[in-house]
Enzyme design. Sequence first.
Site, mmCIF file in Angstrom:
data_model
loop_
_atom_site.group_PDB
_atom_site.id
_atom_site.type_symbol
_atom_site.label_atom_id
_atom_site.label_comp_id
_atom_site.label_asym_id
_atom_site.label_seq_id
_atom_site.Cartn_x
_atom_site.Cartn_y
_atom_site.Cartn_z
ATOM 1 N N LYS A 100 7.578 0.618 -4.811
ATOM 2 C CA LYS A 100 7.465 1.622 -5.939
ATOM 3 C C LYS A 100 6.400 1.032 -7.081
ATOM 4 C CE LYS A 100 11.823 3.694 -5.623
ATOM 5 N NZ LYS A 100 12.490 3.085 -4.607
ATOM 6 N N ARG A 101 5.248 0.453 -6.341
ATOM 7 C CA ARG A 101 4.400 -0.056 -7.390
ATOM 8 C C ARG A 101 3.570 0.979 -7.982
ATOM 9 N NH1 ARG A 101 7.346 -4.114 -6.833
ATOM 10 N NH2 ARG A 101 6.493 -6.267 -5.804
#
Length: 281
Positions: A100-101
């Site tokens: 989830k960057r």
Amino acid sequence: MTPTAPPFGARLRRAVAERGNLCVGIDPHPALLEAWGLGVDAAGVAEFSRRSLEAFGDLVPAVKPQVAFFEEHGSAGFRVLEELLAAIGERGALSVADAKRGDIGSTMAGYARAWLRDGSPLACDALTVSPYLGVGALDAAFETAASTGRGLFVLARTSNPEAGPLQGSAGPTGTVAQSVVDEVARRNARVGDGAPGPFGVVVGATVIDPPRLDELSGPVLMPGVGEQGGTLADVRRIAGPALPLTLVNVSRHVLRTGPDVDAMRATVVELAAQYRFSDDS
């Protein structure tokens, strides 16, 4: 630029045709490590990952390690993750790093190089990313993924309770979540080679007001099935025309049958028979 590997959309379509649509997560949560009789440390995470991959790495089209549970053990945990990402490919599955960057500018470019660049120790087949600094802030990830034949799953409408007020709020052309889906669809349309696009979205299976996925022309990652309450009917309702390229993610329902490899394998075989949509019209 010609990708250095076959496009992710085409590779995923081939994988689901062969193995169905079930994606299993490897989530070495401390409580699960303890339940398996393993240490809450990098060695425990390594053994957890080894048994999990032995149980289902050759059965499913994609395996999704939850990066947080490796990262919390520092460099030793990341070393385990690097080895796991390589081992997933050796089992014939695609690796989806659930990191989830999401950031801006050179920082996002650094994340893109870490997870999507050829030769990186953390290179995966697809990466989850957050667009809530603006979808355009993810340009470096879109560009790197396209150039190396990798994919992205962009968070659109997640099923956590906190998400509704933001992701479900009204925007100029629908909800915020719908605007994310539409922007990802536009990027897939630019590929224009007749194959599924490499860019997908994440939509939870328990969402009551999901975005429309009709024009996505790319994959969907759908968590929330099983212990979180999502059903087969929910998956069909939400995915619609995107169903054949939807990865239904199940983690705890499988992992809680461990540490017995055969028990996990039997659970995955049963679930994989339920979630097989590649032949659906």
